[in-house]
Structure formats: structure tokens, C-alpha cells
Design an enzyme around this catalytic site. Sequence first.
Site, PDB file in Angstrom:
ATOM      1  N   SER A   1       7.405   3.555   5.355  1.00 42.05           N
ATOM      2  CA  SER A   1       8.699   3.846   4.736  1.00 42.05           C
ATOM      3  C   SER A   1       8.543   3.915   3.233  1.00 42.05           C
ATOM      4  O   SER A   1       7.527   4.402   2.742  1.00 42.05           O
ATOM      5  CB  SER A   1       9.740   2.807   5.138  1.00 42.05           C
ATOM      6  OG  SER A   1      11.032   3.299   4.860  1.00 42.05           O
TER       7      SER A   1
ATOM      8  N   ASP B   1       0.859  -1.182   0.000  1.00 38.76           N
ATOM      9  CA  ASP B   1       0.000   0.000   0.000  1.00 38.76           C
ATOM     10  C   ASP B   1       0.897   1.234   0.000  1.00 38.76           C
ATOM     11  O   ASP B   1       2.041   1.172   0.456  1.00 38.76           O
ATOM     12  CB  ASP B   1      -0.864   0.029   1.263  1.00 38.76           C
ATOM     13  CG  ASP B   1      -1.948  -1.040   1.252  1.00 38.76           C
ATOM     14  OD1 ASP B   1      -1.940  -1.885   0.339  1.00 38.76           O
ATOM     15  OD2 ASP B   1      -2.801  -1.027   2.160  1.00 38.76           O
TER      16      ASP B   1
ATOM     17  N   HIS C   1       5.176  -7.253  -0.459  1.00 42.45           N
ATOM     18  CA  HIS C   1       5.074  -8.545  -1.137  1.00 42.45           C
ATOM     19  C   HIS C   1       5.870  -8.526  -2.430  1.00 42.45           C
ATOM     20  O   HIS C   1       6.352  -7.487  -2.878  1.00 42.45           O
ATOM     21  CB  HIS C   1       3.605  -8.852  -1.445  1.00 42.45           C
ATOM     22  CG  HIS C   1       2.724  -8.901  -0.234  1.00 42.45           C
ATOM     23  ND1 HIS C   1       2.100 -10.058   0.198  1.00 42.45           N
ATOM     24  CD2 HIS C   1       2.342  -7.938   0.656  1.00 42.45           C
ATOM     25  CE1 HIS C   1       1.383  -9.809   1.278  1.00 42.45           C
ATOM     26  NE2 HIS C   1       1.516  -8.522   1.579  1.00 42.45           N
TER      27      HIS C   1
END
Length: 362
Positions: free
Chosen positions: A331, A144, A220
Site C-alpha cells: 500500500s 520498504d 515503523h
Amino acid sequence: TDRKKLHTAPVGQAFRLRPFHVLVATGGGYAGYRKYEDYKLEQLEKKGIELPVKLASEWEVALYKSVPTRLLSRAWGRLNQVELPTWLRKPVYSLYIWTFGVNMKEAAVEDLHHYRNLSEFFRRKLKPQARPVCCLHSVISPSDGKILNFGQVKNCEVEQVKGVTYSLESFLGPRISTEDLHFSEAPPGNSFQQQLVTKEGNELYHCVIYLAPGDYHCFHSPTDWRVSHRRHFPGSLMSVNPGVARWIKELFCHNERVVLTGDWKHGFFSLTAVGATNVGSIRIYFDQDLHTNSPFYSKGSYNDFSFVSNNNKEGIPMRKGEHLGEFNLGSTIVLIFEAPKDFKFHLKAGQKIRFGEALGSL
């Protein structure tokens, strides 16, 4: 009289400012000022007003670096591990949810009392159906976040935000052994960028995704690929929010980062997890030897680890959408990869994106 005598030391001895205290106070104050400036910029951006780029000078960067962000990040990490009393969990997490706009309906466990500490709450998992993985496109978003920049890499320079660049070679470090990556040796004299491109007619592309504190903190695999090598750069832990990325040139080269490199069906592929303030902890699930934000490190150093061995000549195979790692807070993820010239991004700068959504395809 029976009054006791009061013995006082000279003022110079009683109130002695040490250089470290001056640096912390000055640097901390300046960092606070920059946060306020970033907030004003965000408000202007929401109104559609585009401002000219104003880069920090060397002394401003040095002053910002004087703030002990690595120490503060380790302290924050330890605080996150402290188990909260059951009665305190809901008020604390509810405040965080309200502040950063967290959608707990997507969480695998919605009950706030389930999370024993802040670390568990930050690293919460999602319901399986919350992030469907796009099967129609070759590269998906690994996390995200907010798209800061994307496009072709040109002249060995990569844009961290519009108009602010960093060196490709400084960011990735010296070229990794071709034996580790199974690549053919590049002709001598080529630029660093050309050495990464292994197939004739291909180009090098990049994409920068900023994860805010309220975002899902796991990342991911963005495609089907093989991870052959890990390079860990210890470094600063400055904020990587869009305001600071617009202000400090080569911000991502200053900060601690973990570079994973390998190959996919079109050639070179890399994913870099960039650390930030309060994000000293970067975890790669299949790499148990990785330890980030250590108390001591040599400036400009890095350490390499190869996943290719006599017993494992293929490296670590990753499937698109497979769990790869996590941050302790928010981050940045940077993708740099090789692809044919007809590769197209399906993005807009500044847009919000979620893990599993399409980044681009052929």
C-alpha cells in the site's frame, strides 16, 4: 411419443441483466484495461521516457469505483486466513516469491512450511540485522518501498506523484483539537497549512512511499514522536500503484486511510497509512479499537480517537524504528510534518528505499 415437453421461459426472463452485474463487468473490464496501460507506462519509465500527465475524468473515476473492491478485499482477507496443507505451502509461496521478487533470506523464518496461510507469509518478520536503523538522521523511512514524491507542501496542495496533487485538508480532515495535540491556538484566518505549522520559521514537508506486494509489509516509527490522535476515513479501495496515482487526482483522499497525528521536537508530525485494493486491513499495534474495511460506512464520514486522557496526558510515545503497524499486502505511507527551513531530504523520486534508511535531516 414419450418425449418430455420442454418448457422455456421468454428470453427476457431467462437472461436478465441486473444493473449491479453490468457495473461489475464493465468496471472490472475497465480496471483490467487500466492495469495493462499501467504496465506499458512502467516499461516506458524504465527506458527513461517521461510522459505527460493525463488525468481521469469524473466518469472514469466513477466507473472504477463501481468495482466492488471493498467486498473483494474482504474476500481476499478471508482467503488469506485459510490454512494451506503443508505440501502446498512451498509451491504457492514460491510462485509469489518469483512473481514479486521477495528476498526470503531476510526473513526471520526462511522455511516456507512454517507459514500456515498467506496472511502469515505476507506479515513475515525480518531478521534483526536485516534493517539497521540509521542513527545519524532525524527521519528514517518507516517501511520498504518506492519514493513517489517528497518536498515542501505548497498552497495547501500535496503531490501524490509529480504533477498530480491532492488537497491537504481533504486528506487529513478538519484540524484536530489543540487540546489533543498540545499546540497553541493558531491565529484566525490562517490557511489550513499555516495552522499546522506551530513554530515560526518552520515549513511543512511531505513524503510518499509506495509499498509493492513483494515488499516487507510492516511499517515503523520514522522518528521519535508522540502519537496523540487517530482519525479513520472509511472509503474506496482503489489501487495505489504509481500508474493509478498518476491517473486519478486526489486518489489518496478517495481511499480508506488511517491518519496518526502528534508532535515531535520540531512541531506537528503525522503518518498516514493508505489502504488499497486487497489491502482493506490496516493494523496499528497499539490501537485495538481500530477496525478497517467494514461492510457499511457513510460516504465522507470519519471517526476520531484521542490517545490523550486523564491517565495518559502524553499520548503514545514512539521511538525511531519501533514497530507501529502493518498492511495485509502492499500500500502507501504518507508522512506530513513540520520542520525548520534547513531540513533536507536525502532522496530521489522513484528510488527504492528500505525501512531504517535515511529520509532526511537538519
